[in-house]
Design an enzyme around this catalytic site. Structure first.
Site, PDB file in Angstrom:
ATOM      1  N   SER A 168       1.081  -1.572  -0.034  1.00  0.00           N
ATOM      2  CA  SER A 168       0.154   0.304  -0.140  1.00  0.00           C
ATOM      3  C   SER A 168       0.480   1.582   0.196  1.00  0.00           C
ATOM      4  O   SER A 168       1.588   1.894  -0.974  1.00  0.00           O
ATOM      5  CB  SER A 168      -0.776  -0.547   1.270  1.00  0.00           C
ATOM      6  OG  SER A 168      -1.712   1.405   1.099  1.00  0.00           O
ATOM      7  N   GLU A 198      -9.089  -5.343  -4.819  1.00  0.00           N
ATOM      8  CA  GLU A 198      -8.133  -4.016  -3.657  1.00  0.00           C
ATOM      9  C   GLU A 198      -9.801  -3.520  -2.905  1.00  0.00           C
ATOM     10  O   GLU A 198      -9.584  -2.585  -1.865  1.00  0.00           O
ATOM     11  CB  GLU A 198      -7.716  -3.075  -4.172  1.00  0.00           C
ATOM     12  CG  GLU A 198      -6.437  -3.479  -5.244  1.00  0.00           C
ATOM     13  CD  GLU A 198      -5.604  -3.655  -4.556  1.00  0.00           C
ATOM     14  OE1 GLU A 198      -4.951  -3.613  -2.594  1.00  0.00           O
ATOM     15  OE2 GLU A 198      -4.398  -4.373  -4.683  1.00  0.00           O
ATOM     16  N   HIS A 209      -7.933  -5.589   0.112  1.00  0.00           N
ATOM     17  CA  HIS A 209      -6.408  -4.581   0.401  1.00  0.00           C
ATOM     18  C   HIS A 209      -5.828  -5.114   1.259  1.00  0.00           C
ATOM     19  O   HIS A 209      -7.002  -5.134   2.442  1.00  0.00           O
ATOM     20  CB  HIS A 209      -6.954  -3.108  -0.614  1.00  0.00           C
ATOM     21  CG  HIS A 209      -5.370  -2.111   0.190  1.00  0.00           C
ATOM     22  ND1 HIS A 209      -4.967  -2.110  -0.922  1.00  0.00           N
ATOM     23  CD2 HIS A 209      -4.697  -1.671   1.157  1.00  0.00           C
ATOM     24  CE1 HIS A 209      -3.914  -1.363  -0.260  1.00  0.00           C
ATOM     25  NE2 HIS A 209      -4.032  -1.338   0.800  1.00  0.00           N
TER      26      HIS A 209
END
Length: 486
Positions: free
Chosen positions: A188, A306, A394
């Site tokens: 990330s 995600e 995610h």
């Protein structure tokens, strides 16, 4: 636990050994005054205790100052520390490759402390280093431009990361590491940091390989956007006027109250993030795309869904609606390109989630791999293991590749870490460790190139796919957008 002593350039540190791993925790790699560049720490006498974590950097997720975490000893501005995990039993004189992990958290939250590197260090035969760097208003606001104060450097959080890598170069040999075999990796915001470090001249030579998990140059700010957001901070703090206080002297709580106000005033973006400054990194997305990243082996990828995490979380961090996504695409790419991209996604909830996932994470990461594969060995993956509620969202991959224990962890990963789920986690960490040791994942994962699109699809049963999501990828034609680049 047995004590382990290592000698750094600043002085000796006393770690501990247990379960086949030596750990040195909370080692200061730099120090920095508020809104100042990181510098070397002063030397100390005797052996500094390194048996417990240092404080996390002050932080706040979301736009409520009541959620800010600022209080020592758990959180403190004196937070530029790292943790080192070294497997025991290596032959005398052997230098182990090093994996430096850069945590995520939208550039406003997180820490390297929760990432226990003991397992991958022991099982993979590598040294793991996790780092802390300044976050949010303290690390990623363009106060230098907004206050016309050149003494405040740009991108302080990125400068912290470079300082940590410099520390590794100068000191990791004392822990049995090889400074010429360093891999940087992150997820990330950590992955986006890696993508920027690959383009930062000051980081050249500090690492030899890179891993990017879910993100490239996508949540960062353009220079004009960074200045506009910084002016919002200046207004919220009452700065820039005759007789106003120095930003360095304000109470910490006031700075985070301003972050909450700026976040609320700028929905759909991160209220403090790296920006393309033309100094530490290129000055625009176009310039970055034209520049060649550091020519090192790259392993990169994203999860299959995600955006689902951000639908489930409070606040509006990323655009998720059709209208917001279309407006973003049209603003940055034009109406014609927007229409061609949107046409590749069915007008359903699944199509909207696929588009939102591609905008923020998947396509920027894949396009980065496309460009990188033209000059350096590259491997690409998609993580398809699905949580029963959130899908392949995610951060779900982290629950399988880093040790997370207890009921909360089981709920986050969709079940206990056992059986086929545990086997998937082991396969992934085996590939990571093999990449750190040898510059390539383990056998069975073909090298990536854009036309063939060879992709490892991780799931309870892995497979190799050729150019998955090809129609979507062709519609994008290598173009990227960022939620705050324009």
């Amino acid at each position: 636990m047995d004590r382990r002593i290592a000698a750094t350039q600043a002085g000796r540190v006393s770690g501990v050994s247990a379960d086949g791993v030596s750990r040195w925790l909370g080692i200061p790699y730099a120090q920095a005054g508020r809104f100042a560049a990181p510098v070397a720490v002063p030397a100390w006498e005797g052996a500094r205790d390194a048996s417990s974590m240092g404080p996390q950097c002050p932080q706040m997720y979301g736009n409520s100052a009541k959620r800010a975490r600022l209080s020592p000893p758990d959180f403190d501005e004196n937070c530029l520390t790292l943790n080192i995990y070294v497997p025991e039993g290596r032959p005398d004189g052997e230098r182990l490759p090093v994996y430096v992990w850069i945590h995520g958290g939208a550039f406003v939250a997180g820490s390297g402390n929760p990432y226990d590197g003991s397992g991958i260090a022991r099982d993979g035969g590598i040294i793991v280093v996790t780092i802390n760097y300044r976050l949010g208003v303290l690390g990623f606001v363009n106060f230098g431009a907004a206050l016309d104060d050149p003494s405040i450097p740009s991108n302080l959080g990125l400068r912290d990361q470079i300082a940590a890598l410099q520390w590794v170069q100068h000191n990791i040999a004392a822990f049995g590491g090889d400074p010429s075999r360093v891999t940087i990796g992150g997820q990330s915001a950590g992955s986006m940091s890696v993508s920027l470090l690959l383009h930062a001249p000051d980081a050249r030579g500090l690492f030899q390989q890179a891993i990017m998990q879910s993100g490239a140059v996508s949540l960062v700010h353009g220079r004009s956007r960074s200045e506009a957001i910084a002016r919002d901070y200046v207004a919220a703090l009452g700065l820039g006027k005759v007789g106003s206080p120095d930003v360095r002297s304000l109470p910490l709580s006031h700075l985070f109250e301003a972050q909450a106000a700026v976040g609320a005033a700028n929905p759909g973006t991160v209220p403090a993030a790296p920006w393309l400054d033309g100094d530490l990194v290129p000055g625009s997305l176009e310039a970055l795309h034209k520049a060649q990243a550091a020519p090192v082996p790259l392993l990169a990828g994203a999860t299959g869904l995600e955006i689902r995490l951000f639908e489930l979380m409070p606040g509006e961090i990323l655009p998720t609606s059709w209208s917001a996504l279309e407006a973003l695409l049209e603003r940055q790419l034009g109406a014609e390109a927007m229409q061609k991209i949107v046409a590749a996604y069915p007008r359903t909830a699944a199509g909207r989630r696929a588009l939102a996932s591609d905008v923020a994470f998947a396509m920027p990461t894949r396009h980065f791999a496309d460009r990188h594969a033209t000059h350096s060995p590259t491997w690409f993956y998609r993580f398809d293991y699905a949580h029963p509620i959130a899908g392949a969202t995610h951060g779900l991959d982290l629950t399988l590749t880093w040790p997370m224990r207890g009921l909360r962890a089981a709920l986050a990963r969709g079940g206990p870490m056992s059986g086929r789920r545990a086997a998937l986690g082991r396969r992934m960490t085996d590939h990571i460790a093999h990449f750190v040791r040898h510059g390539a994942p383990a056998d069975g994962w073909p090298c990536y190139e854009a036309t063939g699109g060879q992709t490892m699809v991780f799931n309870l049963e892995d497979r190799i796919a050729s150019c998955p999501d090809a129609e979507r990828w062709r519609a994008w034609r290598g173009r990227d957008v960022g939620v705050a680049l324009a």
